[in-house]
Design a protein around this motif. Structure first.
Motif, PDB file in Angstrom:
ATOM      1  N   SER A   3       0.810  -1.217   0.000  1.00  0.00           N
ATOM      2  CA  SER A   3       0.000   0.000   0.000  1.00  0.00           C
ATOM      3  C   SER A   3       0.845   1.270   0.000  1.00  0.00           C
ATOM      4  O   SER A   3       0.342   2.348  -0.309  1.00  0.00           O
ATOM      5  N   ASN A   4       2.115   1.156   0.342  1.00  0.00           N
ATOM      6  CA  ASN A   4       3.006   2.317   0.362  1.00  0.00           C
ATOM      7  C   ASN A   4       3.804   2.454  -0.932  1.00  0.00           C
ATOM      8  O   ASN A   4       4.719   3.269  -1.014  1.00  0.00           O
ATOM      9  N   ILE A   5       3.469   1.644  -1.933  1.00  0.00           N
ATOM     10  CA  ILE A   5       4.154   1.686  -3.225  1.00  0.00           C
ATOM     11  C   ILE A   5       3.212   2.312  -4.247  1.00  0.00           C
ATOM     12  O   ILE A   5       2.100   1.833  -4.449  1.00  0.00           O
ATOM     13  N   LYS A   6       3.677   3.383  -4.879  1.00  0.00           N
ATOM     14  CA  LYS A   6       2.910   4.056  -5.934  1.00  0.00           C
ATOM     15  C   LYS A   6       3.662   3.833  -7.243  1.00  0.00           C
ATOM     16  O   LYS A   6       4.826   4.190  -7.356  1.00  0.00           O
ATOM     17  N   ALA A  63       8.283   3.095   4.255  1.00  0.00           N
ATOM     18  CA  ALA A  63       7.937   4.463   3.867  1.00  0.00           C
ATOM     19  C   ALA A  63       7.443   4.394   2.422  1.00  0.00           C
ATOM     20  O   ALA A  63       7.508   3.345   1.779  1.00  0.00           O
ATOM     21  N   GLU A  64       6.988   5.523   1.914  1.00  0.00           N
ATOM     22  CA  GLU A  64       6.451   5.548   0.556  1.00  0.00           C
ATOM     23  C   GLU A  64       7.553   5.315  -0.485  1.00  0.00           C
ATOM     24  O   GLU A  64       8.636   5.886  -0.402  1.00  0.00           O
ATOM     25  N   VAL A  65       7.231   4.483  -1.463  1.00  0.00           N
ATOM     26  CA  VAL A  65       8.085   4.256  -2.631  1.00  0.00           C
ATOM     27  C   VAL A  65       7.278   4.707  -3.841  1.00  0.00           C
ATOM     28  O   VAL A  65       6.182   4.211  -4.082  1.00  0.00           O
ATOM     29  N   THR A  66       7.818   5.672  -4.583  1.00  0.00           N
ATOM     30  CA  THR A  66       7.157   6.179  -5.774  1.00  0.00           C
ATOM     31  C   THR A  66       7.993   5.795  -6.979  1.00  0.00           C
ATOM     32  O   THR A  66       9.187   6.111  -7.039  1.00  0.00           O
ATOM     33  N   ILE A  67       7.364   5.108  -7.927  1.00  0.00           N
ATOM     34  CA  ILE A  67       8.031   4.649  -9.148  1.00  0.00           C
ATOM     35  C   ILE A  67       7.325   5.305 -10.321  1.00  0.00           C
ATOM     36  O   ILE A  67       6.110   5.162 -10.481  1.00  0.00           O
ATOM     37  N   ASN A 117       6.746   6.492 -14.541  1.00  0.00           N
ATOM     38  CA  ASN A 117       6.319   5.798 -15.754  1.00  0.00           C
ATOM     39  C   ASN A 117       7.517   5.204 -16.494  1.00  0.00           C
ATOM     40  O   ASN A 117       8.620   5.735 -16.427  1.00  0.00           O
ATOM     41  N   ASN A 118       7.269   4.115 -17.218  1.00  0.00           N
ATOM     42  CA  ASN A 118       8.250   3.517 -18.128  1.00  0.00           C
ATOM     43  C   ASN A 118       9.541   3.112 -17.426  1.00  0.00           C
ATOM     44  O   ASN A 118      10.633   3.371 -17.920  1.00  0.00           O
ATOM     45  N   CYS A 119       9.412   2.462 -16.277  1.00  0.00           N
ATOM     46  CA  CYS A 119      10.579   2.011 -15.522  1.00  0.00           C
ATOM     47  C   CYS A 119      10.774   0.508 -15.695  1.00  0.00           C
ATOM     48  O   CYS A 119       9.797  -0.243 -15.815  1.00  0.00           O
ATOM     49  N   MET A 120      12.038   0.096 -15.702  1.00  0.00           N
ATOM     50  CA  MET A 120      12.384  -1.316 -15.825  1.00  0.00           C
ATOM     51  C   MET A 120      13.346  -1.697 -14.707  1.00  0.00           C
ATOM     52  O   MET A 120      14.341  -0.998 -14.483  1.00  0.00           O
ATOM     53  N   PHE A 121      13.041  -2.790 -14.017  1.00  0.00           N
ATOM     54  CA  PHE A 121      13.909  -3.327 -12.973  1.00  0.00           C
ATOM     55  C   PHE A 121      14.398  -4.687 -13.434  1.00  0.00           C
ATOM     56  O   PHE A 121      13.594  -5.569 -13.743  1.00  0.00           O
ATOM     57  N   ALA A 122      15.696  -4.888 -13.461  1.00  0.00           N
ATOM     58  CA  ALA A 122      16.287  -6.180 -13.803  1.00  0.00           C
ATOM     59  C   ALA A 122      16.112  -7.146 -12.622  1.00  0.00           C
ATOM     60  O   ALA A 122      15.609  -6.756 -11.567  1.00  0.00           O
ATOM     61  N   PRO A 123      16.552  -8.402 -12.770  1.00  0.00           N
ATOM     62  CA  PRO A 123      16.424  -9.340 -11.660  1.00  0.00           C
ATOM     63  C   PRO A 123      17.166  -8.891 -10.400  1.00  0.00           C
ATOM     64  O   PRO A 123      18.198  -8.235 -10.472  1.00  0.00           O
ATOM     65  N   HIS A 124      16.598  -9.240  -9.275  1.00  0.00           N
ATOM     66  CA  HIS A 124      17.192  -9.041  -7.950  1.00  0.00           C
ATOM     67  C   HIS A 124      17.362  -7.580  -7.556  1.00  0.00           C
ATOM     68  O   HIS A 124      18.252  -7.241  -6.776  1.00  0.00           O
ATOM     69  N   VAL A 125      16.522  -6.689  -8.063  1.00  0.00           N
ATOM     70  CA  VAL A 125      16.567  -5.296  -7.622  1.00  0.00           C
ATOM     71  C   VAL A 125      15.964  -5.229  -6.221  1.00  0.00           C
ATOM     72  O   VAL A 125      14.909  -5.802  -5.951  1.00  0.00           O
ATOM     73  N   GLN A 126      16.658  -4.512  -5.342  1.00  0.00           N
ATOM     74  CA  GLN A 126      16.242  -4.371  -3.955  1.00  0.00           C
ATOM     75  C   GLN A 126      16.025  -2.881  -3.664  1.00  0.00           C
ATOM     76  O   GLN A 126      16.912  -2.068  -3.926  1.00  0.00           O
ATOM     77  N   GLY A 132      12.254   8.320 -10.674  1.00  0.00           N
ATOM     78  CA  GLY A 132      11.637   9.122 -11.729  1.00  0.00           C
ATOM     79  C   GLY A 132      11.127   8.301 -12.900  1.00  0.00           C
ATOM     80  O   GLY A 132      11.103   7.065 -12.857  1.00  0.00           O
ATOM     81  N   ASN A 133      10.754   8.987 -13.959  1.00  0.00           N
ATOM     82  CA  ASN A 133      10.272   8.346 -15.182  1.00  0.00           C
ATOM     83  C   ASN A 133      11.445   7.818 -16.015  1.00  0.00           C
ATOM     84  O   ASN A 133      12.536   8.376 -15.973  1.00  0.00           O
ATOM     85  N   ASN A 134      11.193   6.756 -16.775  1.00  0.00           N
ATOM     86  CA  ASN A 134      12.159   6.217 -17.736  1.00  0.00           C
ATOM     87  C   ASN A 134      13.449   5.748 -17.073  1.00  0.00           C
ATOM     88  O   ASN A 134      14.534   5.876 -17.634  1.00  0.00           O
ATOM     89  N   VAL A 135      13.348   5.177 -15.888  1.00  0.00           N
ATOM     90  CA  VAL A 135      14.520   4.707 -15.151  1.00  0.00           C
ATOM     91  C   VAL A 135      14.701   3.219 -15.388  1.00  0.00           C
ATOM     92  O   VAL A 135      13.742   2.446 -15.347  1.00  0.00           O
ATOM     93  N   TRP A 136      15.949   2.821 -15.628  1.00  0.00           N
ATOM     94  CA  TRP A 136      16.313   1.409 -15.798  1.00  0.00           C
ATOM     95  C   TRP A 136      17.281   1.062 -14.682  1.00  0.00           C
ATOM     96  O   TRP A 136      18.345   1.671 -14.563  1.00  0.00           O
ATOM     97  N   ILE A 137      16.908   0.086 -13.850  1.00  0.00           N
ATOM     98  CA  ILE A 137      17.748  -0.340 -12.731  1.00  0.00           C
ATOM     99  C   ILE A 137      18.274  -1.737 -13.041  1.00  0.00           C
ATOM    100  O   ILE A 137      17.505  -2.678 -13.222  1.00  0.00           O
TER     101      ILE A 137
END
Length: 186
Positions: free
Chosen positions: A72-75, A92-96, A98-107, A133-138
């Motif tokens: 519920s704290n993830i937007k 705490a709040e996590v805001t992600i 638009n257009n974000c990509m997380f590879a395997p094992h992102v913490q 932010g927007n368009n982030v690749w982790i």
């Protein structure tokens, strides 16, 4: 102040509060079910995702397994992809964006503990919000630490440990992460 209010305000709170424990248990039942459904049940998995992430845009796709504290704290914005083994400690709040990509094992860890051992041994915790932010690749095995803000169009290299905030249009990597180069997005 309730323990939940303290938690979301970034001050010491008790994670053993019965209401908080009940919330964590509720979401654990959901992601346990999500994590154990096969590819043949993709539609049901998507429905569960939208129960876990109450504040979500369109086109969210998460590869199981996935874990979080509350959900519920993830937007989450539109067009977000999270690969295998993503873990978000959303005390705490996590805001992600638009257009974000997380590879395997992102913490992604908003949770932290006091530095002083007496306070830490009390069992109380605290948290700091994270904004992506927007368009982030982790990249794979990257860790985003409490209180970090990543600007738009950021690329986080695999294995990076992000302990501070970074502006738009940069590639960051290392432990602790630093700017490797800027990106010309014109």
């Amino acid at each position: 102040m309730t323990e939940r209010e303290k938690m979301l305000s970034g001050i010491l709170y008790s994670p053993t509060d019965p209401e908080l424990m009940k919330e964590r248990h509720k979401v654990r039942l959901l992601f346990h079910k999500f994590n154990h459904l096969s590819e043949e049940h993709l539609e049901e998995r998507q429905k569960i995702l939208y129960q876990i992430f109450e504040n979500t845009g369109e086109n969210l796709f998460v590869e199981p397994p996935f874990h979080c504290d509350y959900g519920s704290n993830i937007k989450v914005g539109n067009n977000v992809f999270m690969n295998f083994n993503c873990c978000i400690l959303d005390v705490a709040e996590v805001t992600i964006g638009n257009n974000c990509m997380f590879a395997p094992h992102v913490q992604i860890y908003t949770a932290t503990h006091p530095l002083e051992f007496k306070a830490r041994n009390s069992g109380k915790e605290l948290a700091k919000p994270i904004t992506i932010g927007n368009n982030v690749w982790i990249g794979g095995n990257a860790t985003i630490c409490p209180g970090v803000t990543l600007g738009n169009n950021v690329v986080v290299a695999a294995g990076a440990v992000v302990t501070r905030s970074f502006p738009d249009n940069v590639v960051i990597g290392g432990n602790p992460a630093k700017i490797i180069k800027t990106i010309d997005n014109h």
